[in-house]
Design a protein around this motif. Structure first.
Motif, mmCIF file in Angstrom:
data_model
loop_
_atom_site.group_PDB
_atom_site.id
_atom_site.type_symbol
_atom_site.label_atom_id
_atom_site.label_comp_id
_atom_site.label_asym_id
_atom_site.label_seq_id
_atom_site.Cartn_x
_atom_site.Cartn_y
_atom_site.Cartn_z
ATOM 1 N N LEU A 549 0.827 -1.204 0.000
ATOM 2 C CA LEU A 549 0.000 0.000 0.000
ATOM 3 C C LEU A 549 0.863 1.256 0.000
ATOM 4 C CD1 LEU A 549 -2.624 -1.174 2.651
ATOM 5 C CD2 LEU A 549 -2.657 -1.511 0.172
ATOM 6 N N THR A 550 0.472 2.216 -0.828
ATOM 7 C CA THR A 550 1.258 3.446 -0.973
ATOM 8 C C THR A 550 0.510 4.687 -0.497
ATOM 9 O OG1 THR A 550 0.457 3.753 -3.245
ATOM 10 C CG2 THR A 550 2.494 2.490 -2.951
ATOM 11 N N ARG A 551 -0.677 4.502 0.066
ATOM 12 C CA ARG A 551 -1.448 5.642 0.545
ATOM 13 C C ARG A 551 -2.274 5.209 1.749
ATOM 14 N NH1 ARG A 551 -4.444 8.031 -4.024
ATOM 15 N NH2 ARG A 551 -2.712 7.299 -5.311
ATOM 16 N N GLN A 552 -2.983 6.149 2.352
ATOM 17 C CA GLN A 552 -3.730 5.845 3.574
ATOM 18 C C GLN A 552 -5.073 5.201 3.247
ATOM 19 O OE1 GLN A 552 -5.318 9.080 6.119
ATOM 20 N NE2 GLN A 552 -4.191 8.141 7.804
ATOM 21 N N TYR A 553 -5.317 4.089 3.933
ATOM 22 C CA TYR A 553 -6.595 3.394 3.809
ATOM 23 C C TYR A 553 -7.117 3.090 5.211
ATOM 24 C CZ TYR A 553 -4.996 2.356 -0.969
ATOM 25 O OH TYR A 553 -4.531 2.443 -2.265
ATOM 26 N N ALA A 554 -8.433 2.968 5.285
ATOM 27 C CA ALA A 554 -9.078 2.468 6.502
ATOM 28 C C ALA A 554 -9.765 1.171 6.126
ATOM 29 C CB ALA A 554 -10.087 3.479 7.038
ATOM 30 N N GLY A 555 -9.677 0.184 6.994
ATOM 31 C CA GLY A 555 -10.295 -1.080 6.613
ATOM 32 C C GLY A 555 -10.383 -2.054 7.755
ATOM 33 N N LYS A 556 -10.879 -3.246 7.436
ATOM 34 C CA LYS A 556 -10.971 -4.314 8.428
ATOM 35 C C LYS A 556 -11.038 -5.648 7.700
ATOM 36 C CE LYS A 556 -11.131 -5.913 12.555
ATOM 37 N NZ LYS A 556 -10.415 -7.118 12.059
ATOM 38 N N THR A 557 -10.306 -6.585 8.248
ATOM 39 C CA THR A 557 -10.367 -7.958 7.762
ATOM 40 C C THR A 557 -11.409 -8.718 8.566
ATOM 41 O OG1 THR A 557 -8.666 -8.659 9.318
ATOM 42 C CG2 THR A 557 -7.930 -7.928 7.142
ATOM 43 N N GLY A 558 -11.801 -9.861 8.047
ATOM 44 C CA GLY A 558 -12.733 -10.713 8.770
ATOM 45 C C GLY A 558 -12.596 -12.139 8.297
ATOM 46 N N SER A 559 -12.727 -13.066 9.212
ATOM 47 C CA SER A 559 -12.628 -14.472 8.806
ATOM 48 C C SER A 559 -13.424 -15.364 9.751
ATOM 49 C CB SER A 559 -11.162 -14.927 8.782
ATOM 50 O OG SER A 559 -10.594 -14.832 10.071
ATOM 51 N N THR A 560 -13.990 -16.399 9.146
ATOM 52 C CA THR A 560 -14.583 -17.487 9.911
ATOM 53 C C THR A 560 -13.946 -18.760 9.350
ATOM 54 O OG1 THR A 560 -16.431 -17.940 8.408
ATOM 55 C CG2 THR A 560 -16.737 -16.156 10.001
ATOM 56 N N LYS A 561 -14.404 -19.891 9.776
ATOM 57 C CA LYS A 561 -13.846 -21.129 9.243
ATOM 58 C C LYS A 561 -14.153 -21.287 7.756
ATOM 59 C CE LYS A 561 -14.096 -23.558 13.683
ATOM 60 N NZ LYS A 561 -14.712 -24.683 14.450
ATOM 61 N N THR A 562 -15.233 -20.638 7.299
ATOM 62 C CA THR A 562 -15.666 -20.820 5.908
ATOM 63 C C THR A 562 -15.677 -19.534 5.090
ATOM 64 O OG1 THR A 562 -17.976 -20.528 6.583
ATOM 65 C CG2 THR A 562 -17.121 -22.786 6.511
ATOM 66 N N ASP A 563 -15.279 -18.417 5.696
ATOM 67 C CA ASP A 563 -15.380 -17.130 5.013
ATOM 68 C C ASP A 563 -14.129 -16.293 5.243
ATOM 69 O OD1 ASP A 563 -18.533 -17.103 4.444
ATOM 70 O OD2 ASP A 563 -18.192 -17.770 6.506
ATOM 71 N N SER A 564 -13.754 -15.551 4.227
ATOM 72 C CA SER A 564 -12.638 -14.617 4.342
ATOM 73 C C SER A 564 -13.044 -13.298 3.703
ATOM 74 C CB SER A 564 -11.389 -15.187 3.653
ATOM 75 O OG SER A 564 -10.301 -14.284 3.781
ATOM 76 N N TRP A 565 -12.873 -12.203 4.451
ATOM 77 C CA TRP A 565 -13.329 -10.891 4.013
ATOM 78 C C TRP A 565 -12.210 -9.853 4.098
ATOM 79 C CZ3 TRP A 565 -18.732 -9.278 3.383
ATOM 80 C CH2 TRP A 565 -19.661 -10.295 3.598
ATOM 81 N N MET A 566 -12.344 -8.826 3.260
ATOM 82 C CA MET A 566 -11.553 -7.608 3.398
ATOM 83 C C MET A 566 -12.386 -6.463 2.854
ATOM 84 S SD MET A 566 -8.697 -6.129 4.323
ATOM 85 C CE MET A 566 -8.638 -4.328 4.327
ATOM 86 N N ILE A 567 -12.633 -5.468 3.700
ATOM 87 C CA ILE A 567 -13.392 -4.285 3.289
ATOM 88 C C ILE A 567 -12.613 -3.057 3.745
ATOM 89 C CG2 ILE A 567 -15.628 -3.122 3.296
ATOM 90 C CD1 ILE A 567 -16.885 -5.647 4.424
ATOM 91 N N GLY A 568 -12.546 -2.066 2.891
ATOM 92 C CA GLY A 568 -11.833 -0.854 3.278
ATOM 93 C C GLY A 568 -12.047 0.253 2.278
ATOM 94 N N TYR A 569 -11.524 1.427 2.625
ATOM 95 C CA TYR A 569 -11.746 2.584 1.769
ATOM 96 C C TYR A 569 -10.616 3.586 1.894
ATOM 97 C CZ TYR A 569 -13.808 4.122 6.253
ATOM 98 O OH TYR A 569 -14.034 4.401 7.579
#
Length: 690
Positions: A549-569
Motif C-alpha cells: 500500500l502506498t497511501r492511507q486506507y481504513a479497513g478491516k479484515t474478517g474471517s470465519t472457518k468458511t469465510d474470508s473478508w476484506m473491506i476498506g476505503y
C-alpha cells in the motif's frame, strides 16, 4: 338524318336524370364513406409510432455494455441524427411523391395496376412509405382483406395525426434491413460499424436497397445483386434531382468497407452487474420486463469499465484457476453510492448466482467497526482499556454460556486499548464491549448503516456470526467513510425512453445518520490494521499487505472457518470482497485465506493510479494527539513508540505515560516551556526586540 321524336327525347332526359341522381347518391355515399373513414380514424387517435426497440445499457463513460434485443436489434434515432443521404435515397426509391400525397399515391396505384394486368402477374408495387410503415406497425404480413383494410386504416390514422417528418422518422427506424437489424441505426452499425448520421452517399445508397428484399440484396448474401440494386437507387436519385449523373457514377465505383459486428464476438461486460441493473429496473422504477427488454430504453448505469477491468484482472492474477473457491467483489463511490465495479462469482456462465447482492455469509470481524462506533457513542474512546483474556459470558438470563476465542488462542492476558483491539481483531475485547454497551446497540447500529439481513442478538454477534450481504457491508463502510451520510447502492443513474424523455433518475437522500466526529475517529482507528505500531501480543491483521500500500486506507479484515473478508476505503473509494466456498466448506489452504486481502490491496492500488494521494481529513470536532499505543496515554519523549490518535474534543487523554521514565520531573522537562513573553505588553515586547 334521323329525327328525334319528342318521346325519345323525353326518355333520354329521363335516363340522364336517373343516372345523375344515382351518380349523385353514389357520390354522396362515397363522400360519406370517406368522411366516415376519416372520422373513425380520427376517433381512434394516433397509433403508436414505435415498435419494439433494442434497449441499450451504458457504462459511466458512455460506452455500451449491453444490448437487450432478443435477436432483433432495434434503435430509435431522430431524423436530425440521420445522414441526409439515407433520407434522400430512401424517398427516391420508395416513394418519390411522399411529401405530396395523403398516404396513398393514386397515380402510382393506377400505374401498378396497369403493369400487373399487362404482365398477368404482380410485378409492381404501389405502397407508399406511410403504407409500408403502417404495415410495419401492424406487424402482420398475411395477405388477407382484413389485414389490408386494417393497414389502410392505419395509413389514414398516421397521415391525420402525424407530420410527414414524424412518419418518415418512424419508417426509417422500423424498416427491416436483414440480419436482425431493424431501423437505419441498427443497419448502419451492423453493415458499416457507424451511426446513421455518419453514412456516406455510397453507404446510404447501398442500405436503401436492402429493404426490398433483405435476403436477396444484403451485401453479405449477394454482393453482385446488392451493387445492382445500388445502381438503380443512384439512377433514381439522379432522376429525382438529388444528385448528378457524375456523382452517381463516382459513388457506384466506390469500394465499400463492410463491418459485420456479430463476427467480433464481443464478450459480455460485467454480467453480474448487468443482472443487478435489470433487477433494480424492476424494483425501483416499476418498468415491466417486456419494456426493459424491447422498449428502446437508454439505461445509463454507474459502471466504470476501467475499474471493472482492474477488478477482474486482480481476481485472475491472485486466485488459483484450479481452485473452486468463489468470491463476491464490489467497489463503490462512498459519497454517491454509485457501484463502480462488481464481480458476483468466478464464472457467470457456470453460475449466474450473484454473491454480492444475493448471497448471505458470516462477515466475521468486519462487523467490529459497527460495534466500536456504537461504543464511541456510549462513552468509549480509542484509549479505553479492557482485559484480553479467556472469558466466559452468560446470556439468555443466565441459561446459556459463550466463550469467545482469539485467533490461534493468543491473548494479551492484560489490558489493551480499543484502538489496539480493532487493529489486532481481539475477540474477547469485542464481546466485552458488546455486552457492556447493551446488545441492542450493535443491532441498531448495523440497521442504521443499511444492513438489511436479520441479525441474531447474541454475544457472538460482535464477531459477525449473523449472515449478511456483501453489498450491504460495503455500503455500510461507505457511510462511515463519507462522514456518516446515509447512502444506498446505486446501479442506475437515469433511464430514458425511446422518445428521449427521462423516466427515472436516481436520487440520494442527504440524511446524516452518524456523528461526523465519531465517524472520523472510527475511520482513523480503522487505519490501524495497517500500522505495526499497534502490534502487541499478535500482529495487526493487515500487516501482510502493508508493504503493498502506498497511501492511507481504513479497513478491516474478517474471517470465519468458511469465510474470508476484506473491506476498506480511501478518501475516494470503498471496496470489499468475500471469498469462500458456496457449500460452506472450510478454507484450509493458507494461500486461499489471503486471497481477499491481496485482491483488495492490489485493486485499491491500481484503482487509485493517477489520483491524488490524500489522507482522511479530520473534522473540526476532533483533536489529534500522540499516545503510547500500549496504554492509550499521552506519549512522552521516553516512550519507544508513539502514534497520532484522534479523539472527539474533550475526550482526549490527559494523563502522560509513565512506563518509560524514572521520575515525574523528567516528564515535566519534556513539556513545552512557558512562553516568556506571554504576559508582557506590546510596548515591552517591542522594546525587548530592539
Amino acid at each position: 338524318m334521323e329525327i328525334i321524336t319528342s318521346g325519345r327525347l323525353k326518355n333520354t332526359i329521363k335516363y340522364l336524370r336517373a343516372l345523375f341522381i344515382i351518380g349523385l347518391i353514389l357520390s354522396i355515399f362515397f363522400m360519406l364513406g370517406i368522411l366516415g373513414v376519416l372520422a373513425y380514424a380520427k376517433s381512434q387517435g394516433a397509433p403508436p409510432l414505435a415498435v419494439p426497440q433494442t434497449s441499450l445499457f451504458y457504462a459511466s463513460d458512455g460506452s455500451i455494455i449491453e444490448e437487450s434485443h432478443r435477436g432483433q436489434k432495434r434503435y430509435w434515432v431522430p431524423l436530425s441524427e440521420m445522414s441526409p443521404t439515407i433520407i434522400d435515397a430512401t424517398i427516391s426509391i420508395e416513394d418519390r411523391n411522399f411529401y405530396r400525397h395523403n398516404g396513398f399515391d393514386y397515380k402510382r396505384i393506377a400505374g401498378a395496376a396497369i403493369a400487373d394486368i399487362k404482365a398477368m402477374a404482380k410485378v409492381q408495387g404501389a405502397s407508399t412509405i406511410t403504407q409500408q410503415y403502417a404495415r410495419n406497425l401492424f406487424l402482420e404480413h398475411d395477405k388477407t382483406w382484413s389485414r389490408k383494410i386494417t393497414e389502410a386504416l392505419y395509413t389514414v390514422r398516421l397521415e391525420i395525426n402525424y407530420s410527414k417528418k414524424e412518419i418518415l422518422e418512424g419508417y426509417l427506424n422500423t424498416i427491416y434491413y436483414g440480419h436482425g437489424a431493424y431501423g437505419i441505426e441498427a443497419a448502419s452499425k451492423y453493415y458499416f460499424g457507424k451511426s446513421a448520421n455518419e453514412l456516406s452517399l455510397a453507404e446510404s445508397s447501398m442500405l436503401a436497397g436492402i429493404p426490398k428484399g433483405p435476403s436477396r440484396y444484403s451485401p453479405y448474401e449477394n454482393l453482385e445483386k446488392a451493387k445492382s440494386r445500388q445502381k438503380i437507387i443512384l439512377n433514381s436519385m439522379v432522376s429525382n434531382g438529388y444528385i448528378t449523373k457524375k456523382e452517381a457514377e463516382e459513388v457506384y465505383q466506390t469500394n465499400l468497407a463492410f463491418f459485420k459486428s456479430e463476427d467480433l464476438g464481443r464478450e459480455r461486460i460485467a454480467p453480474y452487474f448487468q443482472d443487478a441493473v435489470k433487477k433494480e429496473l424492476l424494483t425501483q422504477t416499476n418498468i415491466d420486463e417486456k419494456t426493459i427488454e424491447m422498449g428502446g430504453l437508454r439505461v445509463y448505469t454507474t459502471l466504470d469499465p476501467k475499474l471493472q477491468k482492474v477488478a477482474e484482472e486482480q481476481v485472475a492474477k491472485n486466485v488459483n484457476p484450479d481452485s473452486e473457491i468463489q468470491l463476491g467483489f464490489v467497489a463503490m463511490d462512498q459519497y454517491t453510492g454509485e457501484v463502480k465495479a462488481l464481480i458476483g462469482g468466478r464464472n457467470y456462465e457456470e453460475s449466474p448466482f450473484n454473491r454480492v447482492t444475493q448471497a448471505e455469509r458470516q462477515p466475521g470481524s468486519t462487523f467490529k467497526p459497527f460495534l466500536y462506533y456504537a461504543a464511541l457513542e456510549n462513552g468509549f474512546t480509542p484509549s479505553t482499556e479492557l482485559r484480553s483474556e479467556v472469558t466466559t459470558f452468560l446470556y439468555d438470563d443466565g441459561n446459556s454460556k459463550y466463550t469467545p476465542h482469539n485467533f490461534n488462542n493468543y491473548y494479551a492476558n492484560g489490558t489493551i486499548t480499543l484502538a489496539q483491539a480493532l487493529a489486532l481483531s481481539d475477540n474477547v475485547f469485542a464481546v466485552k464491549t458488546h455486552v457492556f454497551i447493551g446488545e441492542n446497540s450493535l443491532v441498531n447500529m448495523a440497521k442504521k448503516l443499511g444492513v438489511t439481513s436479520d441479525l441474531v442478538n447474541v454475544p457472538s454477534l460482535a464477531l459477525g456470526t449473523s449472515t449478511v450481504r456483501v453489498i450491504d457491508m460495503v455500503n455500510a463502510y461507505g457511510v462511515i467513510g463519507n462522514g456518516g451520510q446515509k447512502i444506498t447502492p446505486v446501479f442506475i443513474k437515469k433511464v430514458v425512453d425511446h422518445k428521449g424523455d427521462v423516466i427515472y433518475e436516481a436520487e440520494q437522500s442527504k440524511e446524516q445518520v452518524l456523528d461526523p466526529n465519531l465517524a472520523f475517529v472510527t475511520t482513523h482507528m480503522m487505519t490501524g490494521i495497517f500500522d505495526a505500531k499497534l502490534n502487541d501480543y499478535t500482529r495487526v491483521t493487515g500487516q501482510t499487505i502493508t508493504n503493498s500500500l502506498t497511501r492511507q486506507y481504513a479497513g478491516k479484515t474478517g474471517s470465519t472457518k468458511t469465510d474470508s473478508w476484506m473491506i476498506g476505503y480511501s478518501p475516494q473509494l470503498v471496496a470489499g470482497i468475500w471469498t469462500g466456498y458456496d457449500r460452506d466448506e472450510r478454507i484450509t489452504l493458507t494461500a486461499e485465506k489471503q486471497y481477499a486481502k491481496k485482491i483488495w490491496a492490489d485493486f485499491m492500488e491500481e484503482a487509485h493510479t493517477g489520483r491524488n494521494v490524500t489522507a482522511f481529513k479530520p473534522t473540526e470536532g476532533v483533536i489529534g494527539v500522540y499516545v503510547n499505543p500500549d496504554n492509550g496515554k499521552l506519549a512522552t519523549n521516553a516512550c519507544p513508540i508513539s502514534r497520532l490518535t484522534y479523539y472527539v474534543k474533550g475526550t482526549e487523554p490527559t494523563e502522560y505515560c509513565m512506563d518509560h521514565v524514572d521520575h515525574y520531573e523528567e516528564v515535566e522537562e519534556k513539556q513545552p516551556e512557558e512562553d516568556p513573553d506571554k504576559d508582557k505588553g506590546w510596548f515591552k515586547k517591542i522594546f525587548d526586540w530592539f
